[in-house]
Structure formats: C-alpha cells, structure tokens
Design an enzyme around this catalytic site. Sequence first.
Site, PDB file in Angstrom:
ATOM      1  CG  ASN A  37      -8.480 -10.974  -4.333  1.00  0.00           C
ATOM      2  OD1 ASN A  37      -9.353 -11.547  -4.054  1.00  0.00           O
ATOM      3  ND2 ASN A  37      -8.122  -9.887  -5.277  1.00  0.00           N
ATOM      4  CG  HIS A 122      -8.512   2.563  -8.328  1.00  0.00           C
ATOM      5  ND1 HIS A 122      -8.401   1.172  -8.704  1.00  0.00           N
ATOM      6  CD2 HIS A 122      -7.455   2.864  -7.514  1.00  0.00           C
ATOM      7  CE1 HIS A 122      -7.552   0.863  -8.064  1.00  0.00           C
ATOM      8  NE2 HIS A 122      -6.722   1.795  -7.222  1.00  0.00           N
ATOM      9  NE  ARG A 147      -5.503   1.995 -10.956  1.00  0.00           N
ATOM     10  CZ  ARG A 147      -5.617   0.586 -10.596  1.00  0.00           C
ATOM     11  NH1 ARG A 147      -4.582  -0.134 -10.131  1.00  0.00           N
ATOM     12  NH2 ARG A 147      -6.718  -0.001 -11.134  1.00  0.00           N
ATOM     13  CE1 TYR A 159      -6.044  -4.810 -12.403  1.00  0.00           C
ATOM     14  CE2 TYR A 159      -5.099  -2.473 -13.093  1.00  0.00           C
ATOM     15  CZ  TYR A 159      -5.377  -3.451 -12.184  1.00  0.00           C
ATOM     16  OH  TYR A 159      -5.294  -2.774 -10.837  1.00  0.00           O
ATOM     17  CG  ASP A 210      -1.487  -1.326 -12.047  1.00  0.00           C
ATOM     18  OD1 ASP A 210      -0.640  -1.717 -12.709  1.00  0.00           O
ATOM     19  OD2 ASP A 210      -2.268  -1.661 -11.215  1.00  0.00           O
ATOM     20  CG  HIS A 212      -2.707  -5.550 -13.248  1.00  0.00           C
ATOM     21  ND1 HIS A 212      -3.194  -6.858 -13.318  1.00  0.00           N
ATOM     22  CD2 HIS A 212      -2.678  -5.229 -12.079  1.00  0.00           C
ATOM     23  CE1 HIS A 212      -3.342  -7.027 -12.192  1.00  0.00           C
ATOM     24  NE2 HIS A 212      -3.101  -5.920 -11.341  1.00  0.00           N
ATOM     25  CD  GLU A 236       0.533  -0.191  -9.760  1.00  0.00           C
ATOM     26  OE1 GLU A 236      -0.424   1.103  -9.379  1.00  0.00           O
ATOM     27  OE2 GLU A 236      -0.245  -1.108  -9.165  1.00  0.00           O
ATOM     28  CD  GLU A 262      -0.240  -4.703  -7.480  1.00  0.00           C
ATOM     29  OE1 GLU A 262      -0.476  -3.526  -7.344  1.00  0.00           O
ATOM     30  OE2 GLU A 262      -1.225  -5.436  -7.889  1.00  0.00           O
ATOM     31  NE  ARG A 283       1.559  -0.474  -6.639  1.00  0.00           N
ATOM     32  CZ  ARG A 283       0.398  -0.148  -5.933  1.00  0.00           C
ATOM     33  NH1 ARG A 283       0.277   0.805  -5.194  1.00  0.00           N
ATOM     34  NH2 ARG A 283      -0.703  -1.094  -5.844  1.00  0.00           N
ATOM     35  CG  HIS A 312      -1.580  -3.492  -3.166  1.00  0.00           C
ATOM     36  ND1 HIS A 312      -1.618  -5.038  -3.075  1.00  0.00           N
ATOM     37  CD2 HIS A 312      -2.474  -3.215  -4.143  1.00  0.00           C
ATOM     38  CE1 HIS A 312      -2.564  -5.253  -4.039  1.00  0.00           C
ATOM     39  NE2 HIS A 312      -3.157  -4.306  -4.620  1.00  0.00           N
ATOM     40  CG  ASP A 316      -7.202  -7.535  -2.965  1.00  0.00           C
ATOM     41  OD1 ASP A 316      -7.187  -6.366  -3.887  1.00  0.00           O
ATOM     42  OD2 ASP A 316      -6.036  -8.069  -3.090  1.00  0.00           O
ATOM     43  CD  GLU A 339      -4.262   0.660  -5.044  1.00  0.00           C
ATOM     44  OE1 GLU A 339      -3.224  -0.131  -4.662  1.00  0.00           O
ATOM     45  OE2 GLU A 339      -5.152   0.058  -6.164  1.00  0.00           O
ATOM     46  CD1 TRP A 402      -6.230  -9.954 -15.574  1.00  0.00           C
ATOM     47  CD2 TRP A 402      -5.635  -9.962 -13.493  1.00  0.00           C
ATOM     48  NE1 TRP A 402      -7.021  -9.268 -15.018  1.00  0.00           N
ATOM     49  CE2 TRP A 402      -6.730  -9.215 -13.712  1.00  0.00           C
ATOM     50  CE3 TRP A 402      -5.167 -10.131 -12.276  1.00  0.00           C
ATOM     51  CZ2 TRP A 402      -7.272  -8.364 -12.605  1.00  0.00           C
ATOM     52  CZ3 TRP A 402      -5.594  -9.409 -11.218  1.00  0.00           C
ATOM     53  CH2 TRP A 402      -6.796  -8.491 -11.358  1.00  0.00           C
TER      54      TRP A 402
HETATM   55  C1  GCO Z   1      -3.690  -2.389  -7.719  1.00  0.00           C
HETATM   56  C2  GCO Z   1      -3.752  -3.536  -7.949  1.00  0.00           C
HETATM   57  C3  GCO Z   1      -5.047  -4.606  -7.906  1.00  0.00           C
HETATM   58  C4  GCO Z   1      -4.400  -5.941  -7.945  1.00  0.00           C
HETATM   59  C5  GCO Z   1      -5.454  -6.755  -7.038  1.00  0.00           C
HETATM   60  C6  GCO Z   1      -4.958  -8.172  -6.759  1.00  0.00           C
HETATM   61  O1  GCO Z   1      -2.882  -1.719  -8.091  1.00  0.00           O
HETATM   62  O2  GCO Z   1      -4.437  -2.049  -6.806  1.00  0.00           O
HETATM   63  O3  GCO Z   1      -3.023  -4.093  -9.290  1.00  0.00           O
HETATM   64  O4  GCO Z   1      -5.900  -4.211  -8.718  1.00  0.00           O
HETATM   65  O5  GCO Z   1      -4.859  -6.512  -9.024  1.00  0.00           O
HETATM   66  O6  GCO Z   1      -5.290  -6.063  -5.638  1.00  0.00           O
HETATM   67  O7  GCO Z   1      -5.748  -8.782  -5.693  1.00  0.00           O
HETATM   68 MG    MG Z   2      -1.419  -2.523  -9.417  1.00  0.00          MG
END
Ligand code: GCO
Ligand code: MG
Length: 402
Positions: A37, A122, A147, A159, A210, A212, A236, A262, A283, A312, A316, A339, A402
């Site tokens: 991605n 999600h 989630r 996020y 998450d 993140h 996560e 991930e 993950r 993951h 994407d 997921e 991020w």
């Molecule tokens: C998740 C991930 C995604 C990523 C994304 C990046 O847990 O699904 O954190 O949201 O941010 O896949 O390309």
């Molecule tokens: Mg994630």
Amino acid sequence: MRIVDARVIVCSPGRNFVTLKLVTEDGLYGLGDATLNGRELAVVSYLQDHVVPLLIGRDARRIEDTWQYLYKGAYWRGGPVGMTAIASVDMALWDILGKAANVPVYRLLGGASREAVMVYGHANGKDVEETVAATAHYLELGYKAVRAQCGIPGLASTYGVGRGGMFYEPAEPGLPPENVWSTEKYLSFVPSLFARLREEFGPEPHLLHDVHHRLTPIEAARLGKALEPCHLFWMEDPVPAEVQDGFRLIRHHTTTPIAVGEVFSSIFDCRHLIQEQLIDYIRSTVVHAGGLTHLRKIAHLAEMYRVRTGCHGATDLSPVCMAAALHFDLSVHNFGIQEYMRHTDETDQVFPHAYSFEDGYMHPGDAPGLGVDIDEALAAQYPYARAYLPVNRREDGTAHDW
Ligand code: GCO
Ligand code: MG
C-alpha cells in the site's frame, strides 16, 4: 512443469492492487498478491525488472527452492518490497500446485485444523454512539469478534474512522493527507469507549482495538491496564513495531493481550518477540511476510511459545492474499483470528473468489489452488491511481507515527 510466462498486473478497482500471474507450459496459471500500500510500483519494478527473468524456465513445483533462490540470491535480504515480491511468487506457485493436484491449497498445507476461520470486522464511528451502532451492526451480521475504533473528542480525524461504514480505506489519491494526534486526548477517551461497549453488548463478543503504533511503552502499559476490566481480545500495535524491548515493559504492567506484526516482513522481525513471549498474537500476513512458505515458518516458531496467529487482512491486501491467508488459517494449528475488511463490489468483480463468510467465520472454499481468479479485461478498465496513506502530526506540528 516449467514456467513459461510471468506477468505483473496493476489495477485499481476502488484501490490499487498488484497481482503476479505465472503460467506453466501445461497451461496452468497461478496468482500472487504483490500489493504494498502506497509503494505499489516499487514492487512492480522489483518483479518486472529483477524477478520475472529468473522465473522463466523454472520448475513450478520447486516452491521451497524458488523461495530460497530469490531470497538468498538477491544478497540484499528482507524488507517490505523484496519480501512482498517473493511472497507473490510463492503464492502463485502454491496456487499452481493446488490446481495441478486438483486440491485446495489448505490440503497441501496439512489439511484443515478447524471447520472454519473466526474473523473480526471493523466497527468505526466518529463518536461513541456511531461506534456502538457499527458494533451492533457487525454483531447482527454474525461476527463473533469486532474491532472498535472511534473519533477522539477534540481531534479532527483519527486512524480507523473512514468515510463509509463497511469499507474503510485509508489510502487517498493525491498527496498524503495529514492527521492531527494527541496522546493525552486519546488515552483519556479510549477506556470509556470500551466500558460503554461492554455495558451495551455484555461479556461475550470479542472486542479488539488497534493503537496503530502511536504510544510509548509506558503509555501503552497505562492503556492496557485501563482496558483490563473490558477484557479485550487484543490491543494491537501498542508501540511502533521496531520498539521491541518496549513490549517487555508493557507486559510487566498489564494482562491485556498484545498483537503485533502487520509491518513485519520476516521471521527475524518477530523472533525475539515470540521467543521472549512478549506478544500473544503475530499479525504478519502472507503478502508482506514472504508468502505461505515463510509465514508457515513464523507460525511454527510461534506455536512452540503458545503465540497464536492473527493475520492482517485490511482492504489493501487483495482477494488473492485473503484467499491465501484463509488456507493458511484453516490449516495452521496455532491459528487465533483473521482480520476481515470486506472489499468493495468492484474489487470482488475483478477478483472472483471461492472463499465465503458465514456467521462470523470464513472458509477458503474447495476450489483447486487458492480459489481466486482475476478478470484481466475488467482489471484493465481500472488503471493505477497514485495514492498515499496519511501522515500524522502532533498538535504542535511534530511528526508522529501514523
Ligand atoms: C489494520 C491495519 C491497516 C493498515 C493498512 C496499511 O490493522 O488493518 O493497521 O488499517 O493501516 O493496512 O496499509
Ligand atoms: Mg493494524
């Protein structure tokens, strides 16, 4: 069974996907996901310029040897671009092997260890009420695990909170959007969200969250501790994945289970975390961690330490990766959860697939190989469109994770 053709297909049915198609002299073909991605074309070049010439003429049945040849032969090992490229070759070879043997790939991986694979959806909302409603919706759809992500009071964007309820997609066409972040606002809000979700839905549904990669170890420890009464399935990416010793500090303070991986591309990224039992779920997924061949090695290592998998599965990761992940999940003994972010209808039309969802569980289907195809004529109608993931800044403008 020689490989006679290898092609890289780039398309954008709602978002960008890179797909490798390998064709053998017997007329069989296999598909591999090669999507990274926001950096898609780097993998396209890696494949087209450096890998495809090595594949023509190789025996498609030599999966392990091809993996080692591409990994060791490059001299420059690991990294997301190279490992995604190798993963796509690996997936395509397993697909071909399954088709040649006329069996679904999970049978080649040792057969089903379970009837089906529990997935999490999600639920996101701009505030608590919207997140409660989204969670209720997923539970009505049969999901056993959800989630939950929510807008943070006082922050314009967060996020995990997308535009459309079912199809959250973080990558935006054009230059990267910028988000604003405040750890203080986040930490004082999130425990109340989960307290509310437990109050509303009781103890049964699995709830996940998450972070993140946004906290320091001690901040993550505080969050994990505060969330203990809500018994999350997992917290996560509490800290950036490379802050590996920070996980020990989090562990010392909280029993909230931890998931990470991930962004990992090889067993060497997670070996320490697994062997020191600093995490509960790994993950890493098929496309970014070297394909089925390499991900199985990670899972086998994790099995010895009672660490379970939680691949993951964001949008994407193309339906080709989703299919491969489901074959992996069904077969590997220490599976935890998968997921599942649904793809848009356009994506599903370009990639017709045999996998299915029912009552919170998924199954890869019993079609030979991975059970996923690509409609190349339709794919050609969706040309590549450059897109970036957002970047994140603190309220004073400092760049943040991020
Ligand atoms: C998740 C991930 C995604 C990523 C994304 C990046 O847990 O699904 O954190 O949201 O941010 O896949 O390309
Ligand atoms: Mg994630």
